[in-house]
Design an enzyme around this catalytic site. Sequence first.
Site, mmCIF file in Angstrom:
data_model
loop_
_atom_site.group_PDB
_atom_site.id
_atom_site.type_symbol
_atom_site.label_atom_id
_atom_site.label_comp_id
_atom_site.label_asym_id
_atom_site.label_seq_id
_atom_site.Cartn_x
_atom_site.Cartn_y
_atom_site.Cartn_z
ATOM 1 N N GLN A 81 0.755 -1.155 0.015
ATOM 2 C CA GLN A 81 -0.140 0.165 0.094
ATOM 3 C C GLN A 81 0.889 1.239 0.059
ATOM 4 O O GLN A 81 1.283 1.851 1.045
ATOM 5 C CB GLN A 81 -0.932 0.152 0.993
ATOM 6 C CG GLN A 81 -1.958 1.094 1.171
ATOM 7 C CD GLN A 81 -2.966 0.964 2.177
ATOM 8 O OE1 GLN A 81 -3.053 -0.010 2.924
ATOM 9 N NE2 GLN A 81 -3.910 1.905 2.240
ATOM 10 N N PHE A 82 1.118 1.711 -1.101
ATOM 11 C CA PHE A 82 2.005 2.831 -1.341
ATOM 12 C C PHE A 82 1.563 4.120 -0.689
ATOM 13 O O PHE A 82 1.960 5.023 -0.541
ATOM 14 C CB PHE A 82 2.285 3.070 -2.835
ATOM 15 C CG PHE A 82 1.132 3.912 -3.501
ATOM 16 C CD1 PHE A 82 1.431 5.383 -3.878
ATOM 17 C CD2 PHE A 82 0.320 3.189 -4.289
ATOM 18 C CE1 PHE A 82 0.399 6.061 -4.309
ATOM 19 C CE2 PHE A 82 -0.748 3.706 -4.872
ATOM 20 C CZ PHE A 82 -0.433 5.330 -5.144
ATOM 21 N N THR A 83 -0.047 4.301 -0.538
ATOM 22 C CA THR A 83 -0.551 5.452 -0.015
ATOM 23 C C THR A 83 0.047 5.636 1.435
ATOM 24 O O THR A 83 -0.517 6.600 2.154
ATOM 25 C CB THR A 83 -2.121 5.204 -0.151
ATOM 26 O OG1 THR A 83 -2.727 4.227 0.636
ATOM 27 C CG2 THR A 83 -2.455 5.177 -1.427
#
Length: 152
Positions: A81-83
């Site tokens: 999850q790059f967010t």
Amino acid sequence: MTGIRAVVQRVKRARVTVEGQEVGAIGPGLLVFLGVGQGDDGDDVAYLADKVANLRIFADNEGKMNLSVRDVGGEVLAVSQFTLYGDCRKGRRPSFTAAAPPELARELYRQFVAALAAYGIRVATGQFQADMLVALENDGPVTMLLDSERLF
């Protein structure tokens, strides 16, 4: 150096679907959302995998958080999850410039999964860079924030 970030949730069950197809599912254990930042490396992976594998957030016979996912024979669902690297301090639209480029993030995500498996933990995964639907039944709820730079 930014440090790998993780949101760790104790769950009764969790699953990930992509385009209506289940790609990963677990029973009791941990759902780990993993974010890789610029400059992260294998040392960050090793630290965070050890922390997740041995984090004592499951209840013992006296109801105290004293057991790890390994101790209870739990599973891990690891979802990239790059967010987690969304910077919302300025304006209203997050900036993701601190997130690692996809090639590095994919490799360190794979290393994280392999490191957890080396502890004898069954690890299921999401699908890297896919639009995923994550369903979970949070147990507690218990949610921990981890960072290999030890910011949390």
